[in-house]
Design an enzyme around this catalytic site. Structure first.
Site, PDB file in Angstrom:
ATOM      1  N   HIS A 173       0.808  -1.227   0.000  1.00 41.53           N
ATOM      2  CA  HIS A 173       0.000   0.000   0.000  1.00 41.53           C
ATOM      3  C   HIS A 173       0.834   1.266   0.000  1.00 41.53           C
ATOM      4  O   HIS A 173       0.308   2.337   0.307  1.00 41.53           O
ATOM      5  CB  HIS A 173      -0.918   0.047   1.226  1.00 41.53           C
ATOM      6  CG  HIS A 173      -1.943  -1.029   1.276  1.00 41.53           C
ATOM      7  ND1 HIS A 173      -3.234  -0.864   0.826  1.00 41.53           N
ATOM      8  CD2 HIS A 173      -1.865  -2.308   1.710  1.00 41.53           C
ATOM      9  CE1 HIS A 173      -3.912  -1.991   1.001  1.00 41.53           C
ATOM     10  NE2 HIS A 173      -3.099  -2.890   1.534  1.00 41.53           N
ATOM     11  N   LYS A 213     -14.982   7.884  -2.967  1.00 41.97           N
ATOM     12  CA  LYS A 213     -16.213   8.188  -2.228  1.00 41.97           C
ATOM     13  C   LYS A 213     -16.797   9.508  -2.713  1.00 41.97           C
ATOM     14  O   LYS A 213     -18.007   9.628  -2.929  1.00 41.97           O
ATOM     15  CB  LYS A 213     -15.923   8.254  -0.723  1.00 41.97           C
ATOM     16  CG  LYS A 213     -15.505   6.910  -0.139  1.00 41.97           C
ATOM     17  CD  LYS A 213     -14.870   7.036   1.248  1.00 41.97           C
ATOM     18  CE  LYS A 213     -14.074   5.769   1.545  1.00 41.97           C
ATOM     19  NZ  LYS A 213     -13.159   5.902   2.689  1.00 41.97           N
ATOM     20  N   THR A 231      -8.675   6.377  -1.596  1.00 40.85           N
ATOM     21  CA  THR A 231     -10.013   5.793  -1.677  1.00 40.85           C
ATOM     22  C   THR A 231     -11.061   6.862  -1.370  1.00 40.85           C
ATOM     23  O   THR A 231     -12.210   6.742  -1.811  1.00 40.85           O
ATOM     24  CB  THR A 231     -10.181   4.619  -0.691  1.00 40.85           C
ATOM     25  OG1 THR A 231      -9.649   5.013   0.580  1.00 40.85           O
ATOM     26  CG2 THR A 231      -9.468   3.387  -1.185  1.00 40.85           C
ATOM     27  N   LYS A 263       0.729  14.236   0.866  1.00 37.02           N
ATOM     28  CA  LYS A 263      -0.667  14.491   0.468  1.00 37.02           C
ATOM     29  C   LYS A 263      -0.899  15.986   0.230  1.00 37.02           C
ATOM     30  O   LYS A 263      -1.915  16.392  -0.308  1.00 37.02           O
ATOM     31  CB  LYS A 263      -1.623  13.957   1.529  1.00 37.02           C
ATOM     32  CG  LYS A 263      -1.589  12.427   1.665  1.00 37.02           C
ATOM     33  CD  LYS A 263      -2.518  11.958   2.781  1.00 37.02           C
ATOM     34  CE  LYS A 263      -2.381  10.475   3.104  1.00 37.02           C
ATOM     35  NZ  LYS A 263      -3.111   9.602   2.167  1.00 37.02           N
ATOM     36  N   LYS A 318      -8.311  13.585   4.937  1.00 40.48           N
ATOM     37  CA  LYS A 318      -7.448  12.407   4.875  1.00 40.48           C
ATOM     38  C   LYS A 318      -6.369  12.604   5.934  1.00 40.48           C
ATOM     39  O   LYS A 318      -6.276  13.689   6.517  1.00 40.48           O
ATOM     40  CB  LYS A 318      -6.804  12.271   3.491  1.00 40.48           C
ATOM     41  CG  LYS A 318      -6.149  13.566   2.973  1.00 40.48           C
ATOM     42  CD  LYS A 318      -5.548  13.407   1.587  1.00 40.48           C
ATOM     43  CE  LYS A 318      -6.587  13.489   0.499  1.00 40.48           C
ATOM     44  NZ  LYS A 318      -6.505  12.433  -0.466  1.00 40.48           N
ATOM     45  N   ARG A 319      -5.557  11.567   6.189  1.00 35.68           N
ATOM     46  CA  ARG A 319      -4.462  11.753   7.143  1.00 35.68           C
ATOM     47  C   ARG A 319      -3.581  12.920   6.709  1.00 35.68           C
ATOM     48  O   ARG A 319      -3.429  13.197   5.523  1.00 35.68           O
ATOM     49  CB  ARG A 319      -3.631  10.463   7.234  1.00 35.68           C
ATOM     50  CG  ARG A 319      -4.341   9.330   7.941  1.00 35.68           C
ATOM     51  CD  ARG A 319      -4.704   9.723   9.363  1.00 35.68           C
ATOM     52  NE  ARG A 319      -3.507   9.837  10.171  1.00 35.68           N
ATOM     53  CZ  ARG A 319      -3.087   8.917  11.024  1.00 35.68           C
ATOM     54  NH1 ARG A 319      -3.797   7.823  11.223  1.00 35.68           N
ATOM     55  NH2 ARG A 319      -1.987   9.091  11.704  1.00 35.68           N
TER      56      ARG A 319
HETATM   57  C1  26Q Z   1       3.492   0.089  10.310  1.00 43.06           C
HETATM   58  C2  26Q Z   1       4.432  -0.280  11.256  1.00 43.06           C
HETATM   59  C3  26Q Z   1       4.484   0.339  12.486  1.00 43.06           C
HETATM   60  C4  26Q Z   1       3.565   1.326  12.780  1.00 43.06           C
HETATM   61  C5  26Q Z   1       2.618   1.708  11.830  1.00 43.06           C
HETATM   62  C6  26Q Z   1       2.585   1.094  10.587  1.00 43.06           C
HETATM   63  C7  26Q Z   1       1.577   1.499   9.577  1.00 43.06           C
HETATM   64  C8  26Q Z   1       0.237   1.603   9.906  1.00 43.06           C
HETATM   65  C9  26Q Z   1      -0.690   1.988   8.958  1.00 43.06           C
HETATM   66  C10 26Q Z   1       1.956   1.766   8.281  1.00 43.06           C
HETATM   67  C11 26Q Z   1       1.013   2.148   7.315  1.00 43.06           C
HETATM   68  C12 26Q Z   1      -0.326   2.259   7.663  1.00 43.06           C
HETATM   69  C13 26Q Z   1      -1.368   2.653   6.718  1.00 43.06           C
HETATM   70  C14 26Q Z   1      -1.181   2.919   5.441  1.00 43.06           C
HETATM   71  C15 26Q Z   1      -2.268   3.343   4.548  1.00 43.06           C
HETATM   72  O1  26Q Z   1      -3.368   3.612   4.986  1.00 43.06           O
HETATM   73  N1  26Q Z   1      -2.002   3.417   3.255  1.00 43.06           N
HETATM   74  C16 26Q Z   1      -3.031   3.809   2.300  1.00 43.06           C
HETATM   75  O2  26Q Z   1      -3.698   2.641   1.870  1.00 43.06           O
HETATM   76  C17 26Q Z   1      -4.812   2.955   1.058  1.00 43.06           C
HETATM   77  C18 26Q Z   1      -5.523   1.669   0.729  1.00 43.06           C
HETATM   78  O3  26Q Z   1      -4.806   0.934  -0.189  1.00 43.06           O
HETATM   79  C19 26Q Z   1      -4.373   3.709  -0.187  1.00 43.06           C
HETATM   80  O4  26Q Z   1      -5.521   4.097  -0.886  1.00 43.06           O
HETATM   81  C20 26Q Z   1      -3.540   4.919   0.166  1.00 43.06           C
HETATM   82  O5  26Q Z   1      -3.007   5.494  -0.989  1.00 43.06           O
HETATM   83  C21 26Q Z   1      -2.420   4.528   1.116  1.00 43.06           C
HETATM   84  O6  26Q Z   1      -1.717   5.683   1.550  1.00 43.06           O
END
Ligand code: 26Q
Length: 861
Positions: free
Chosen positions: A376, A679, A675, A573, A567-568
């Site tokens: 991702h 929406k 995503t 972004k 979004k985050r």
């Molecule tokens: C990993 C290790 C330690 C701590 C935190 C994490 C961690 C947690 C969450 C790393 C990444 C995430 C989340 C990532 C995320 O939400 N990515 C998004 O995924 C969406 C679904 O595929 C995409 O549409 C977005 O582009 C992407 O940024």
């Protein structure tokens, strides 16, 4: 745990075969009153909507139960191949409305409540979000589950039952304050504890060789500190099809012997500490949405999920198939949601070899045929790595296995590229250096038969960049699966006005076949339809304006263009680019350049990771700009700006229906998919965006004339970055120059000297990876086009309808069909076959009747 609690007993079928519950308003109201008065003990003096919500949740939950059981039986009976989605995150949001929609009883429930003087919408809003995720990746998992249930695919989710979900965000003078989200403090009506399926997960200790009875050398993991994993099952109803799938969430609990041992040794504090240590594992969701390296509790969470879930599947397998493990890969498939659960590769090897007695080669073949990995991210720095030292301490046996996987893998690399030591070093699962690390993405790639990205561009860039070496070695593993969202939540439920309008014209088929929305295309210029479309949008804008008023104290006028980015908060972004544009609009107003002005309300929202200082600064800047703009009498209604606190799933349900312009403005080549963009599109917003992630496919579907494109392409970004000179861009663009002057003059931080220095520096830095200054001019031009387009309400409405009409591709129903066709290869199984018509006794019940109770109640504590 109380060991007598799960003693074997002989259950009688009558106990589990209750008569079906009625779904008409009269019976719903009757049951509602029963729960409200008899179960919750409330009376006429209680005015809290919360209890009405609770009562209705119980009514609905009862009605999910029988379908849930039928679904389980149908899967068992058909002995079907199954897929398991392993994810550290599920952003489920609220469940009441969604369950009612998917059960097909929105009207019945509304009528029942109406008779009691209550409104469904009000009750639904009393529910807290289940916020067990950070953002896109977690919400995607929730949308996937909804679509799998709707498509009747035997897919089960596995995750963690965090005590504290995503933090609640509050703003104090524009600064983000994080507050704990103790969502489990209240009773959760959407889960069923299943202690009878408890698993035991090992940590610590060491691995030790021994010879088994036949003299074969084997390994065992000894002197471990075990933690119990207790499953809580959450029902996932399909759309009006009798299917209810399962999301199984694990809670960590200390073992009984664990604390008893220390207790008996007289170390009471020690025993309590040990218990806390174990139970800490599922205490809190990590609030970072890019990997945070090195935190050992996070690795514990990851292994805990992987191990408990795999053991659960293995145990079910052994019970039904005995030790016929040769067919395991034929019947089971695990989809890894990013690398977070990728310990599963090594853990499955361990279970197959150490516990099931397979040879390495057999186990490896099984593992490689069973695991599939979804990536991702495109940011190299976000690829997860864990110090080898940590693995050694926490998961020593897993580290042995990872070393062995790596050794065999590197042999393959050496065979393919003889003498290319540099390539071996690059591709090694173990990154060498002063602090050697395990590269989780490489472990996932090596251990999987499928590796996919989440949008076309993202998948291509993975093959050309991040995973190039692996693509050269195994091109056949790599594939794309463009993301989607579920239209049940993101249109049918959250935008009931538009849904009714659409269904009046083209019927309700779009709810399960989103491509049918294309039937709206011929209506895009129909005056009557346009009028109705505008009316619905207006109502939705009023609702959004009310939310903004209540949450931000800012008045949004519904005639203005609602311009939204939620979004985050992340530099890539580029919320910063958005706010620079706002400053530019403010500057134009101040200098009187307001001829043909399009009034605009800009809404920005999102959480910053607590440790991400720059992201927090950006929030502060947005809030300060909002303060100045909203309070300047010269600005009036021409421009309003608000930062909405605590952005979450339920807020988006109000935000996306009321949005005119959707901001998807990441630096090209950085957003894997997005995503939120989907929406908004589905709900008739137009997109202003870069050629990044799924924006490209959105633009392809809707046509370039219905999309506001700007910015460098991913390829150009790479070129410009080589000798990037932001000052050049700033000096060359009068507008940007003035914006930077305003910023530097402290206009937005009058009593807070220098607080935005780091932001200003970042924009001026030749090392700014996000190229904010480089894209500013074309962004402003695209914004101007959008503003002009908005003045032609007829033209805008046409584009709005066409966006919605072209959103068919972006349903997770399509995404799940793609995963299923290329990766999972599951047959749909209808649960109706069991419940429909004359009730038939499912096999398990028959076994019970025939006197084999131990099969159903085999697990004891
Ligand atoms: C990993 C290790 C330690 C701590 C935190 C994490 C961690 C947690 C969450 C790393 C990444 C995430 C989340 C990532 C995320 O939400 N990515 C998004 O995924 C969406 C679904 O595929 C995409 O549409 C977005 O582009 C992407 O940024």
């Amino acid at each position: 745990m109380n060991s007598t609690r799960f003693k074997k007993s002989r259950p009688c079928p009558e106990l589990t075969e209750a008569p079906p519950l009625q779904m008409d308003p009269v019976n719903l109201a009757k049951d509602f009153r029963h729960y409200y008065a008899h179960h919750l003990g409330r009376d006429k003096h209680c005015r809290l909507t919360h209890y009405a919500y609770e009562a209705m949740a119980l009514v609905v939950r009862d009605r999910l139960m029988e379908r849930w059981k039928s679904t389980r039986y149908a899967y068992e009976e058909s002995d079907c191949r199954r897929a398991y989605y392993l994810s550290l995150e599920y952003l489920m949001g609220r469940s009441l409305g969604n369950s009612i929609l998917n059960l097909g009883v929105v009207d019945e429930v509304s009528k029942a409540l109406y008779g009691l003087g209550l409104e469904l919408e009000e009750l639904a809003e009393a529910e807290q979000d289940a916020g067990l995720g950070n953002g896109g990746l977690g919400r995607l998992a929730a949308c996937f589950l909804d679509s799998c249930a709707t498509l009747q695919l035997p897919v089960q989710g596995y995750g963690i039952r965090y005590e504290y979900g995503m933090f609640r965000q509050r703003l104090d003078n524009g600064y983000q304050i994080e507050e704990p989200d103790h969502w489990l403090g209240a009773v959760n009506r959407w889960e069923v504890e299943r202690p009878e399926y408890t698993q035991r997960v090992k940590f610590g200790g060491r691995s030790e060789p021994y010879r088994d009875h036949s003299g074969t050398l084997r390994w065992r993991w000894v002197e471990t500190r075990d933690v119990l994993a207790i499953p809580y099952d959450v029902p996932v109803p399909g759309h009006q099809n009798g299917t209810v799938n399962t999301l199984r969430l694990w809670k960590a609990v200390a073992t009984a012997e664990f604390d008893l041992g220390e207790f008996n040794a007289g170390d009471y504090p020690g025993s309590v500490a040990a218990k806390n240590e174990a139970e800490k594992i599922t205490m809190v969701l990590y609030p970072n949405d890019s990997s945070e390296n090195g935190k050992d509790l996070r690795l514990r969470q990851q292994y805990f999920l992987a191990s408990a879930s795999l053991q659960d599947v293995m145990e079910k397998w052994s019970k039904i198939q005995g030790n016929q493990l040769s067919r395991f890969a034929e019947k089971n498939c695990f989809q890894l949601n990013d690398t977070h659960p990728s310990c599963a590769v090594a853990e499955l090897m361990r279970l197959l070899i150490d516990e099931q007695g397979m040879t390495w080669d057999q186990a490896w073949e099984t593992t490689q045929k069973t695991m599939a990995y979804t990536n991702h991210t495109l940011l190299p720095e976000a690829l997860e790595k864990w110090p080898v030292r940590l693995f050694e301490q926490l998961l020593p046996r897993l580290l042995d296995i990872i070393y062995e996987i790596n050794a065999r893998f590197l042999k393959q690399v050496a065979q393919r590229w003889p003498g290319d030591l540099e390539r071996q070093r690059r591709m090694s699962i173990i990154e060498e250096g002063p602090e050697p690390q395990v590269r989780m993405a490489y472990l996932a790639i090596v251990g999987s038969f499928s590796v996919n990205g989440v949008a076309e561009l993202h998948s291509q860039l993975l093959q050309q960049g991040l995973f190039k070496d692996f693509y050269e070695l195994w091109p056949e593993k790599f594939n794309n699966k463009t993301n989607g969202v579920t239209q049940r939540r993101w249109l049918a439920w959250c935008n009931q006005g538009l849904s009714e309008l659409i269904s009046e014209r083209i019927g309700e088929g779009w709810v399960t076949e989103l491509e049918q929305l294309s039937q709206l295309k011929p209506l895009a210029e129909d005056a009557e339809f346009q009028g109705q479309w505008q009316h619905v949008k207006h109502q939705n804008k009023l609702r959004l304006a009310e939310l903004v008023r209540a949450e931000c104290g800012v008045a949004f006028a519904p005639e203005a263009m609602f311009d939204v980015q939620v979004k985050r908060i992340h530099e890539y972004k580029r919320q910063l680019l958005n706010i620079l544009h706002v400053i530019h609009l403010y500057d134009r107003i101040k200098r009187g350049d307001t001829a043909n002005w399009t009034p605009r309300c800009v809404l920005i929202g999102g959480k910053a990771a607590p440790g991400y200082a720059m992201a927090k600064q950006i929030i502060k800047l947005i809030c300060n700009v909002a303060e100045v703009v909203n309070n300047d009498p010269a600005v009036g209604d021409l421009l309003k700006v608000a930062f909405i606190p605590n952005y979450r799933v339920s807020a988006m349900e109000v935000i996306c229906p009321g949005t005119d312009l959707s901001e998807q403005i990441s630096t090209a080549g950085k957003e894997a998919s997005g995503t939120g963009n989907m929406k908004f599109m589905m709900n008739g917003a137009l997109t202003i965006g870069t050629l990044d992630g799924a924006n490209i496919e959105i633009r392809e579907e809707v046509g370039s004339e219905n999309f506001f494109l700007f910015g460098l392409t991913a390829t150009e970004v790479e070129v410009v970055r080589r000798d990037y000179n932001p000052a050049g861009f700033i000096n060359a663009d009068e507008n940007l120059y003035r914006v930077m002057q305003l910023l530097r003059s402290g206009h937005f931080n009058q009593c807070e000297a220098n607080i935005f220095d780091s932001i200003i520096q970042a924009i001026y830095s030749p090392h700014d990876p996000w190229l904010v200054a480089a894209d500013f001019s074309s962004y402003v031009a695209a914004q101007q086009q959008a503003a002009r387009a908005y003045q032609d309400q007829h033209g805008w409405t046409k584009m709005s309808i066409l966006n919605s009409a072209a959103s068919g591709k972006f349903s997770t129903d399509r995404t799940m069909q793609d995963y299923n066709r290329d990766i999972w290869r599951l047959e749909p199984v209808s649960a109706m076959q069991v419940t429909g018509g004359a009730p038939r006794l499912p096999r398990r019940i028959e076994e019970l009747v025939n006197g084999e109770p131990q099969k159903a109640f085999a697990r004891t504590d």
